[in-house]
Design a protein around this motif. Sequence first.
Motif, mmCIF file in Angstrom:
data_model
loop_
_atom_site.group_PDB
_atom_site.id
_atom_site.type_symbol
_atom_site.label_atom_id
_atom_site.label_comp_id
_atom_site.label_asym_id
_atom_site.label_seq_id
_atom_site.Cartn_x
_atom_site.Cartn_y
_atom_site.Cartn_z
ATOM 1 N N LYS A 271 95.294 37.513 -59.407
ATOM 2 C CA LYS A 271 95.627 37.797 -58.011
ATOM 3 C C LYS A 271 94.684 37.039 -57.083
ATOM 4 C CE LYS A 271 94.957 42.093 -58.457
ATOM 5 N NZ LYS A 271 94.718 43.503 -58.250
ATOM 6 N N SER A 272 93.435 36.898 -57.480
ATOM 7 C CA SER A 272 92.463 36.180 -56.660
ATOM 8 C C SER A 272 92.867 34.724 -56.466
ATOM 9 C CB SER A 272 91.081 36.227 -57.306
ATOM 10 O OG SER A 272 90.658 37.550 -57.452
ATOM 11 N N THR A 273 93.358 34.114 -57.526
ATOM 12 C CA THR A 273 93.795 32.720 -57.454
ATOM 13 C C THR A 273 94.980 32.576 -56.512
ATOM 14 O OG1 THR A 273 93.016 32.290 -59.699
ATOM 15 C CG2 THR A 273 94.627 30.749 -58.791
ATOM 16 N N VAL A 274 95.965 33.450 -56.660
ATOM 17 C CA VAL A 274 97.141 33.389 -55.787
ATOM 18 C C VAL A 274 96.719 33.593 -54.341
ATOM 19 C CG1 VAL A 274 99.320 34.496 -55.167
ATOM 20 C CG2 VAL A 274 98.754 34.143 -57.564
ATOM 21 N N HIS A 275 95.890 34.598 -54.108
ATOM 22 C CA HIS A 275 95.468 34.895 -52.744
ATOM 23 C C HIS A 275 94.737 33.708 -52.123
ATOM 24 C CE1 HIS A 275 93.239 36.828 -49.450
ATOM 25 N NE2 HIS A 275 94.337 37.554 -49.364
ATOM 26 N N LYS A 276 93.808 33.116 -52.853
ATOM 27 C CA LYS A 276 93.073 31.960 -52.334
ATOM 28 C C LYS A 276 94.007 30.777 -52.104
ATOM 29 C CE LYS A 276 88.824 29.395 -52.902
ATOM 30 N NZ LYS A 276 87.983 29.940 -51.860
ATOM 31 N N ASP A 277 94.939 30.571 -53.026
ATOM 32 C CA ASP A 277 95.888 29.463 -52.888
ATOM 33 C C ASP A 277 96.724 29.592 -51.625
ATOM 34 O OD1 ASP A 277 95.042 28.310 -55.255
ATOM 35 O OD2 ASP A 277 96.785 28.957 -56.427
ATOM 36 N N VAL A 278 97.298 30.773 -51.398
ATOM 37 C CA VAL A 278 98.255 30.904 -50.288
ATOM 38 C C VAL A 278 97.618 31.240 -48.953
ATOM 39 C CG1 VAL A 278 100.183 31.449 -51.814
ATOM 40 C CG2 VAL A 278 98.858 33.312 -50.794
ATOM 41 N N THR A 279 96.368 31.694 -48.936
ATOM 42 C CA THR A 279 95.731 31.991 -47.649
ATOM 43 C C THR A 279 94.762 30.912 -47.197
ATOM 44 O OG1 THR A 279 93.977 33.292 -48.688
ATOM 45 C CG2 THR A 279 95.947 34.485 -47.938
ATOM 46 N N GLU A 280 94.279 30.096 -48.107
ATOM 47 C CA GLU A 280 93.311 29.058 -47.726
ATOM 48 C C GLU A 280 93.820 27.644 -48.038
ATOM 49 O OE1 GLU A 280 89.448 29.862 -49.377
ATOM 50 O OE2 GLU A 280 89.570 31.980 -48.844
ATOM 51 N N ARG A 281 94.139 27.400 -49.279
ATOM 52 C CA ARG A 281 94.488 26.035 -49.705
ATOM 53 C C ARG A 281 95.833 25.564 -49.163
ATOM 54 N NH1 ARG A 281 92.633 27.869 -55.539
ATOM 55 N NH2 ARG A 281 90.417 27.395 -55.369
ATOM 56 N N LEU A 282 96.799 26.466 -49.063
ATOM 57 C CA LEU A 282 98.142 26.091 -48.622
ATOM 58 C C LEU A 282 98.156 25.543 -47.205
ATOM 59 C CD1 LEU A 282 101.202 26.017 -49.134
ATOM 60 C CD2 LEU A 282 101.290 28.399 -48.359
ATOM 61 N N GLN A 283 97.299 26.055 -46.350
ATOM 62 C CA GLN A 283 97.295 25.641 -44.945
ATOM 63 C C GLN A 283 97.070 24.145 -44.788
ATOM 64 O OE1 GLN A 283 94.522 27.781 -42.491
ATOM 65 N NE2 GLN A 283 95.719 27.383 -40.659
ATOM 66 N N SER A 284 96.240 23.564 -45.628
ATOM 67 C CA SER A 284 95.977 22.130 -45.532
ATOM 68 C C SER A 284 97.067 21.281 -46.204
ATOM 69 C CB SER A 284 94.613 21.796 -46.145
ATOM 70 O OG SER A 284 94.611 22.087 -47.524
ATOM 71 N N ILE A 285 97.916 21.913 -46.997
ATOM 72 C CA ILE A 285 98.974 21.187 -47.699
ATOM 73 C C ILE A 285 100.282 21.207 -46.912
ATOM 74 C CG2 ILE A 285 100.387 21.136 -49.794
ATOM 75 C CD1 ILE A 285 97.986 22.363 -51.260
ATOM 76 N N ASP A 286 100.691 22.410 -46.465
ATOM 77 C CA ASP A 286 101.975 22.558 -45.770
ATOM 78 C C ASP A 286 101.854 23.687 -44.748
ATOM 79 O OD1 ASP A 286 104.604 23.048 -44.963
ATOM 80 O OD2 ASP A 286 105.430 22.682 -46.957
ATOM 81 N N GLU A 287 101.627 23.328 -43.506
ATOM 82 C CA GLU A 287 101.402 24.299 -42.430
ATOM 83 C C GLU A 287 102.620 25.198 -42.211
ATOM 84 O OE1 GLU A 287 99.213 26.314 -39.693
ATOM 85 O OE2 GLU A 287 98.413 24.556 -40.733
#
Length: 86
Positions: free
Chosen positions: A33-49
């Motif tokens: 869950k930590s990985t998913v949360h970090k991916d979609v709340t932090e990393r995703l913003q720089s990939i696809d706003e």
Amino acid sequence: MWDIHMRILAEAEYIVKTNSTVRACAQYFSISKSTVHKDVTERLQSIDEELFEQVRVVLDKNLSERHIRGGMATKSKYAYRRKNFS
């Protein structure tokens, strides 16, 4: 690097398509869950706003409904106990 981007996009698309929780998404992709949360709340913003904003809407909705789902689960648990152990 692209594998991570593809994973993040797949998680985000799954959440938007199914209105899934972080927990359900993590279980579906067999990651934490930590990985998913970090991916979609932090990393995703720089990939696809745009996709990030869509995911944010789903996660905010899930957060606002969390207490209701917990209450329903507790109600169901005790109804089951009353029915089967009385």
